[in-house]
Design a protein around this motif. Sequence first.
Motif, PDB file in Angstrom:
ATOM      1  N   GLN A 195      98.448  94.535  72.670  1.00 51.82           N
ATOM      2  CA  GLN A 195      97.849  93.869  73.818  1.00 51.82           C
ATOM      3  C   GLN A 195      98.577  92.580  74.151  1.00 51.82           C
ATOM      4  O   GLN A 195      98.556  92.129  75.289  1.00 51.82           O
ATOM      5  CB  GLN A 195      96.372  93.586  73.559  1.00 51.82           C
ATOM      6  CG  GLN A 195      95.518  94.824  73.630  1.00 51.82           C
ATOM      7  CD  GLN A 195      94.042  94.488  73.565  1.00 51.82           C
ATOM      8  OE1 GLN A 195      93.653  93.381  73.197  1.00 51.82           O
ATOM      9  NE2 GLN A 195      93.220  95.463  73.917  1.00 51.82           N
ATOM     10  N   GLY A 196      99.246  92.003  73.184  1.00 56.87           N
ATOM     11  CA  GLY A 196     100.022  90.788  73.403  1.00 56.87           C
ATOM     12  C   GLY A 196     101.377  91.058  74.034  1.00 56.87           C
ATOM     13  O   GLY A 196     102.133  90.115  74.291  1.00 56.87           O
ATOM     14  N   GLY A 197     101.704  92.322  74.285  1.00 49.76           N
ATOM     15  CA  GLY A 197     102.972  92.662  74.923  1.00 49.76           C
ATOM     16  C   GLY A 197     104.142  92.719  73.958  1.00 49.76           C
ATOM     17  O   GLY A 197     105.272  92.419  74.336  1.00 49.76           O
ATOM     18  N   VAL A 198     103.881  93.110  72.722  1.00 49.44           N
ATOM     19  CA  VAL A 198     104.942  93.219  71.717  1.00 49.44           C
ATOM     20  C   VAL A 198     105.101  94.685  71.332  1.00 49.44           C
ATOM     21  O   VAL A 198     104.133  95.359  70.987  1.00 49.44           O
ATOM     22  CB  VAL A 198     104.609  92.375  70.460  1.00 49.44           C
ATOM     23  CG1 VAL A 198     105.679  92.544  69.395  1.00 49.44           C
ATOM     24  CG2 VAL A 198     104.465  90.913  70.831  1.00 49.44           C
ATOM     25  N   ILE A 199     106.326  95.172  71.409  1.00 54.98           N
ATOM     26  CA  ILE A 199     106.613  96.544  70.997  1.00 54.98           C
ATOM     27  C   ILE A 199     106.875  96.529  69.496  1.00 54.98           C
ATOM     28  O   ILE A 199     107.708  95.762  69.008  1.00 54.98           O
ATOM     29  CB  ILE A 199     107.845  97.105  71.741  1.00 54.98           C
ATOM     30  CG1 ILE A 199     107.601  97.152  73.243  1.00 54.98           C
ATOM     31  CG2 ILE A 199     108.209  98.483  71.215  1.00 54.98           C
ATOM     32  CD1 ILE A 199     108.814  97.544  74.056  1.00 54.98           C
ATOM     33  N   THR A 200     106.158  97.375  68.760  1.00 53.03           N
ATOM     34  CA  THR A 200     106.378  97.487  67.316  1.00 53.03           C
ATOM     35  C   THR A 200     106.751  98.930  66.992  1.00 53.03           C
ATOM     36  O   THR A 200     106.057  99.859  67.385  1.00 53.03           O
ATOM     37  CB  THR A 200     105.121  97.097  66.518  1.00 53.03           C
ATOM     38  OG1 THR A 200     104.043  97.921  66.933  1.00 53.03           O
ATOM     39  CG2 THR A 200     104.765  95.651  66.717  1.00 53.03           C
ATOM     40  N   ILE A 201     107.861  99.078  66.298  1.00 55.71           N
ATOM     41  CA  ILE A 201     108.358 100.400  65.918  1.00 55.71           C
ATOM     42  C   ILE A 201     108.657 100.377  64.426  1.00 55.71           C
ATOM     43  O   ILE A 201     109.301  99.454  63.928  1.00 55.71           O
ATOM     44  CB  ILE A 201     109.632 100.766  66.719  1.00 55.71           C
ATOM     45  CG1 ILE A 201     109.297 100.880  68.203  1.00 55.71           C
ATOM     46  CG2 ILE A 201     110.249 102.043  66.195  1.00 55.71           C
ATOM     47  CD1 ILE A 201     110.499 101.075  69.097  1.00 55.71           C
ATOM     48  N   LYS A 202     108.178 101.404  63.726  1.00 57.66           N
ATOM     49  CA  LYS A 202     108.480 101.523  62.295  1.00 57.66           C
ATOM     50  C   LYS A 202     109.272 102.800  62.084  1.00 57.66           C
ATOM     51  O   LYS A 202     108.814 103.889  62.432  1.00 57.66           O
ATOM     52  CB  LYS A 202     107.198 101.552  61.472  1.00 57.66           C
ATOM     53  CG  LYS A 202     107.480 101.521  59.981  1.00 57.66           C
ATOM     54  CD  LYS A 202     106.230 101.317  59.171  1.00 57.66           C
ATOM     55  CE  LYS A 202     106.589 101.203  57.701  1.00 57.66           C
ATOM     56  NZ  LYS A 202     105.403 101.066  56.870  1.00 57.66           N
ATOM     57  N   ALA A 203     110.461 102.671  61.539  1.00 58.47           N
ATOM     58  CA  ALA A 203     111.330 103.818  61.283  1.00 58.47           C
ATOM     59  C   ALA A 203     111.496 103.968  59.780  1.00 58.47           C
ATOM     60  O   ALA A 203     111.957 103.052  59.103  1.00 58.47           O
ATOM     61  CB  ALA A 203     112.690 103.606  61.941  1.00 58.47           C
ATOM     62  N   GLN A 204     111.111 105.154  59.259  1.00 57.62           N
ATOM     63  CA  GLN A 204     111.221 105.388  57.816  1.00 57.62           C
ATOM     64  C   GLN A 204     111.571 106.832  57.500  1.00 57.62           C
ATOM     65  O   GLN A 204     111.316 107.302  56.402  1.00 57.62           O
ATOM     66  CB  GLN A 204     109.911 104.986  57.132  1.00 57.62           C
ATOM     67  CG  GLN A 204     108.692 105.729  57.613  1.00 57.62           C
ATOM     68  CD  GLN A 204     107.438 105.272  56.913  1.00 57.62           C
ATOM     69  OE1 GLN A 204     107.443 104.295  56.171  1.00 57.62           O
ATOM     70  NE2 GLN A 204     106.352 105.965  57.139  1.00 57.62           N
ATOM     71  N   GLN A 205     112.149 107.550  58.456  1.00 54.45           N
ATOM     72  CA  GLN A 205     112.489 108.954  58.248  1.00 54.45           C
ATOM     73  C   GLN A 205     113.601 109.134  57.220  1.00 54.45           C
ATOM     74  O   GLN A 205     113.566 110.044  56.419  1.00 54.45           O
ATOM     75  CB  GLN A 205     112.924 109.599  59.573  1.00 54.45           C
ATOM     76  CG  GLN A 205     111.802 109.844  60.551  1.00 54.45           C
ATOM     77  CD  GLN A 205     110.818 110.869  60.040  1.00 54.45           C
ATOM     78  OE1 GLN A 205     109.691 110.529  59.733  1.00 54.45           O
ATOM     79  NE2 GLN A 205     111.234 112.094  59.923  1.00 54.45           N
ATOM     80  N   SER A 206     114.585 108.267  57.277  1.00 59.48           N
ATOM     81  CA  SER A 206     115.771 108.431  56.450  1.00 59.48           C
ATOM     82  C   SER A 206     115.652 107.644  55.141  1.00 59.48           C
ATOM     83  O   SER A 206     114.859 106.719  55.025  1.00 59.48           O
ATOM     84  CB  SER A 206     116.993 107.947  57.240  1.00 59.48           C
ATOM     85  OG  SER A 206     118.125 107.946  56.426  1.00 59.48           O
ATOM     86  N   ARG A 207     116.483 108.011  54.175  1.00 57.70           N
ATOM     87  CA  ARG A 207     116.545 107.265  52.920  1.00 57.70           C
ATOM     88  C   ARG A 207     117.477 106.067  53.051  1.00 57.70           C
ATOM     89  O   ARG A 207     117.536 105.218  52.175  1.00 57.70           O
ATOM     90  CB  ARG A 207     117.049 108.172  51.799  1.00 57.70           C
ATOM     91  CG  ARG A 207     116.034 109.208  51.368  1.00 57.70           C
ATOM     92  CD  ARG A 207     116.623 110.183  50.381  1.00 57.70           C
ATOM     93  NE  ARG A 207     117.161 109.543  49.184  1.00 57.70           N
ATOM     94  CZ  ARG A 207     116.521 109.438  48.029  1.00 57.70           C
ATOM     95  NH1 ARG A 207     115.305 109.932  47.924  1.00 57.70           N
ATOM     96  NH2 ARG A 207     117.077 108.859  46.998  1.00 57.70           N
ATOM     97  N   SER A 208     118.204 106.005  54.175  1.00 55.17           N
ATOM     98  CA  SER A 208     119.172 104.932  54.379  1.00 55.17           C
ATOM     99  C   SER A 208     118.609 103.879  55.338  1.00 55.17           C
ATOM    100  O   SER A 208     118.075 104.207  56.397  1.00 55.17           O
ATOM    101  CB  SER A 208     120.458 105.528  54.958  1.00 55.17           C
ATOM    102  OG  SER A 208     121.243 104.540  55.548  1.00 55.17           O
ATOM    103  N   GLN A 209     118.759 102.616  54.972  1.00 56.04           N
ATOM    104  CA  GLN A 209     118.285 101.526  55.820  1.00 56.04           C
ATOM    105  C   GLN A 209     119.059 101.490  57.144  1.00 56.04           C
ATOM    106  O   GLN A 209     118.472 101.257  58.200  1.00 56.04           O
ATOM    107  CB  GLN A 209     118.444 100.200  55.081  1.00 56.04           C
ATOM    108  CG  GLN A 209     117.770  99.039  55.779  1.00 56.04           C
ATOM    109  CD  GLN A 209     117.985  97.748  55.046  1.00 56.04           C
ATOM    110  OE1 GLN A 209     118.961  97.052  55.318  1.00 56.04           O
ATOM    111  NE2 GLN A 209     117.098  97.422  54.118  1.00 56.04           N
ATOM    112  N   GLU A 210     120.355 101.764  57.091  1.00 60.93           N
ATOM    113  CA  GLU A 210     121.182 101.730  58.300  1.00 60.93           C
ATOM    114  C   GLU A 210     120.762 102.818  59.292  1.00 60.93           C
ATOM    115  O   GLU A 210     120.699 102.584  60.499  1.00 60.93           O
ATOM    116  CB  GLU A 210     122.670 101.893  57.953  1.00 60.93           C
ATOM    117  CG  GLU A 210     123.277 100.703  57.248  1.00 60.93           C
ATOM    118  CD  GLU A 210     122.897 100.636  55.767  1.00 60.93           C
ATOM    119  OE1 GLU A 210     122.593 101.695  55.173  1.00 60.93           O
ATOM    120  OE2 GLU A 210     122.878  99.523  55.222  1.00 60.93           O
ATOM    121  N   GLN A 211     120.475 104.012  58.785  1.00 61.25           N
ATOM    122  CA  GLN A 211     120.038 105.100  59.674  1.00 61.25           C
ATOM    123  C   GLN A 211     118.667 104.796  60.272  1.00 61.25           C
ATOM    124  O   GLN A 211     118.428 105.084  61.448  1.00 61.25           O
ATOM    125  CB  GLN A 211     119.992 106.421  58.905  1.00 61.25           C
ATOM    126  CG  GLN A 211     121.366 106.997  58.632  1.00 61.25           C
ATOM    127  CD  GLN A 211     121.292 108.294  57.832  1.00 61.25           C
ATOM    128  OE1 GLN A 211     120.270 108.595  57.221  1.00 61.25           O
ATOM    129  NE2 GLN A 211     122.379 109.044  57.839  1.00 61.25           N
TER     130      GLN A 211
END
Length: 137
Positions: free
Chosen positions: A66-82
């Motif tokens: 509601q504050g206008g902040v997009i939050t995305i959590k990515a955890q599919q891969s075992r690699s932090q870079e991916q």
Amino acid sequence: MLYISSHVAIPDHEIEIHAVRSQGAGGQHVNKVSTAIHLRFDIAASSLPPFYKEELLKLRDHRITQGGVITIKAQQSRSQEQNRADALDRLRELIQLVAVPRKKRKATKPTKASKQRRLESKTKRGRLKALRGRIDD
């Protein structure tokens, strides 16, 4: 720099990226290493053109607070870079989604044949229901 289109780009300092521990199965690796990426992007404080900001804030997406902040959590891969690349791609896709202009719906009237079919089905249904009633001698 995250390039959205040929004219629009987001500087790196506007995107907040934190490495956190992943959830779920994975054994000792998951418990020790912070491979998941938590991305935050403040729409109002960004350098996006006003059109993009307005359209993003209009979106009914669970990733936008509601504050206008997009939050995305990515955890599919075992690699932090991916996971980092995945989170940035998902942010890019979300912003590109609002850049596509929506076609306005043209109001149309039902055709004469469709009106006729509708009325016929209603009378047929009415007759069927009438047959279910009490039989008088």
